[in-house]
Design a protein around this motif. Structure first.
Motif, PDB file in Angstrom:
ATOM      1  N   GLN A 150       0.834  -1.201   0.000  1.00  0.00           N
ATOM      2  CA  GLN A 150       0.000   0.000   0.000  1.00  0.00           C
ATOM      3  C   GLN A 150       0.870   1.254   0.000  1.00  0.00           C
ATOM      4  OE1 GLN A 150      -0.463   2.352   2.609  1.00  0.00           O
ATOM      5  NE2 GLN A 150      -2.267   3.419   1.806  1.00  0.00           N
ATOM      6  N   MET A 151       1.982   1.224   0.725  1.00  0.00           N
ATOM      7  CA  MET A 151       2.891   2.367   0.743  1.00  0.00           C
ATOM      8  C   MET A 151       3.459   2.618  -0.651  1.00  0.00           C
ATOM      9  SD  MET A 151       6.398   2.951   2.968  1.00  0.00           S
ATOM     10  CE  MET A 151       7.442   2.059   1.789  1.00  0.00           C
ATOM     11  N   ILE A 152       3.819   1.551  -1.353  1.00  0.00           N
ATOM     12  CA  ILE A 152       4.358   1.694  -2.705  1.00  0.00           C
ATOM     13  C   ILE A 152       3.310   2.264  -3.645  1.00  0.00           C
ATOM     14  CG2 ILE A 152       5.207   0.388  -4.697  1.00  0.00           C
ATOM     15  CD1 ILE A 152       6.525  -1.553  -2.705  1.00  0.00           C
ATOM     16  N   GLU A 153       2.097   1.729  -3.598  1.00  0.00           N
ATOM     17  CA  GLU A 153       1.044   2.182  -4.516  1.00  0.00           C
ATOM     18  C   GLU A 153       0.641   3.622  -4.236  1.00  0.00           C
ATOM     19  OE1 GLU A 153      -1.903   2.473  -7.376  1.00  0.00           O
ATOM     20  OE2 GLU A 153      -0.116   1.215  -7.168  1.00  0.00           O
ATOM     21  N   LEU A 154       0.488   3.990  -2.979  1.00  0.00           N
ATOM     22  CA  LEU A 154       0.104   5.363  -2.647  1.00  0.00           C
ATOM     23  C   LEU A 154       1.198   6.341  -3.068  1.00  0.00           C
ATOM     24  CD1 LEU A 154      -2.024   7.169  -1.310  1.00  0.00           C
ATOM     25  CD2 LEU A 154      -0.842   6.832   0.867  1.00  0.00           C
ATOM     26  N   SER A 155       2.438   5.945  -2.875  1.00  0.00           N
ATOM     27  CA  SER A 155       3.552   6.812  -3.282  1.00  0.00           C
ATOM     28  C   SER A 155       3.610   6.951  -4.802  1.00  0.00           C
ATOM     29  CB  SER A 155       4.872   6.247  -2.751  1.00  0.00           C
ATOM     30  OG  SER A 155       4.836   6.138  -1.338  1.00  0.00           O
ATOM     31  N   ARG A 156       3.276   5.878  -5.522  1.00  0.00           N
ATOM     32  CA  ARG A 156       3.240   5.954  -6.987  1.00  0.00           C
ATOM     33  C   ARG A 156       2.188   6.961  -7.446  1.00  0.00           C
ATOM     34  NH1 ARG A 156       0.255   4.627 -11.056  1.00  0.00           N
ATOM     35  NH2 ARG A 156      -1.348   3.765  -9.680  1.00  0.00           N
ATOM     36  N   GLN A 157       1.031   6.932  -6.807  1.00  0.00           N
ATOM     37  CA  GLN A 157      -0.036   7.859  -7.188  1.00  0.00           C
ATOM     38  C   GLN A 157       0.359   9.315  -6.914  1.00  0.00           C
ATOM     39  OE1 GLN A 157      -3.593   6.605  -5.155  1.00  0.00           O
ATOM     40  NE2 GLN A 157      -3.567   4.553  -6.041  1.00  0.00           N
ATOM     41  N   MET A 158       1.184   9.503  -5.891  1.00  0.00           N
ATOM     42  CA  MET A 158       1.629  10.850  -5.538  1.00  0.00           C
ATOM     43  C   MET A 158       2.939  11.228  -6.234  1.00  0.00           C
ATOM     44  SD  MET A 158       0.853  10.635  -1.451  1.00  0.00           S
ATOM     45  CE  MET A 158       1.500  12.281  -1.139  1.00  0.00           C
TER      46      MET A 158
END
Length: 252
Positions: A206-214
């Motif tokens: 989840q940390m990786i995906e949220l950071s990708r979106q940002m």
């Protein structure tokens, strides 16, 4: 001296990769938004560590892994042993078992989300599925490979089922079972991170995906490196455990 050189050789490929990363970022071969320099990733890692955010994600992921892997490994061990010892269980369950084990765990993620939602149950169950089949297959093949004479002696002494499993089946089939456990742990970890990428409110994925979106590629790289490092540590620890448990085996 040779042993020390062997240990140091482990660091050669990571250092070469780090050097290539540094050179590529410094030369500007890729846009800085895509290839963040190692120094920025290191700074982000320190910030995440200091704030406790990285620790929280890691703890959540490892907790899910521990629960799901424990359920899947124990279930796989018992089912695989039953399938090896009972022709009835094998006749009724083997076709479905060998069909389902060919289905990638990642392919089941959308179906699991529909049935169980995106809460903890879904993530634990997908890890359980990933761990179950390698252990069950290893246990089944390992117990089938035990010489029949072992069971004939157990029959003469009229050992109860639990004693048969504890004193005969599991020790004799220990090498393939332990190898199956190690493989299933690695697969379960990869599947968990993939599941967290798709549907989770915490965890490394989840940390990786949220950071990708940002567009925080520095944090994405922190998550990727942390995922690989944790996977390596888990596998290495299991290898050490395997050597300790099976130290009676002659080394080739």
């Amino acid at each position: 001296m040779t042993h020390l050189l062997d240990r140091l050789s482990w660091f050669v490929s990571p250092l070469l990769l780090l050097l290539a990363w540094f050179v590529a970022a410094r030369a500007g071969w890729f846009p800085p938004q895509l290839l963040v320099p190692p120094a920025e990733v290191w700074a982000s890692f320190r910030d995440l560590l200091a704030s406790g955010e990285l620790r929280e994600h890691v703890v959540n992921s490892l907790s899910r892994l521990a629960i799901g892997f424990s359920i899947g490994a124990v279930g796989g061990l018992l089912f695989g042993t039953a399938m090896a010892l009972s022709k009835t269980v094998e006749a009724y369950c083997a076709p479905l078992f060998h069909t389902l084990r060919q289905v990638p765990s990642i392919a089941l993620i959308p179906m699991f989300i529909l049935f169980f939602g995106v809460e903890e149950t879904f993530k634990v169950l997908i890890v359980t599925k990933a761990a179950f089949f390698p252990v069950a297959l290893a246990a089944s093949e390992g117990v089938k490979g035990i010489p029949r004479g072992y069971f004939e002696v157990a029959s003469v002494y009229r050992l109860p089922l639990w004693s048969l499993l504890r004193d005969v089946a599991f020790p004799a089939a220990a090498p393939p079972i332990v190898t199956g456990l190690r493989i299933s742990l690695s697969r379960a970890w990869m599947v968990l991170v993939a599941a967290e990428l798709l549907a989770a409110d915490s965890g490394l994925g989840q940390m990786i995906e949220l950071s990708r979106q940002m567009l925080r590629i520095d944090i994405v790289m922190v998550g990727v490196v942390a995922t690989g490092a944790i996977g390596f540590i888990l596998d290495f620890a299991f290898r050490l455990l395997e050597r300790r448990l099976l130290r009676w085996r002659p080394t080739p």
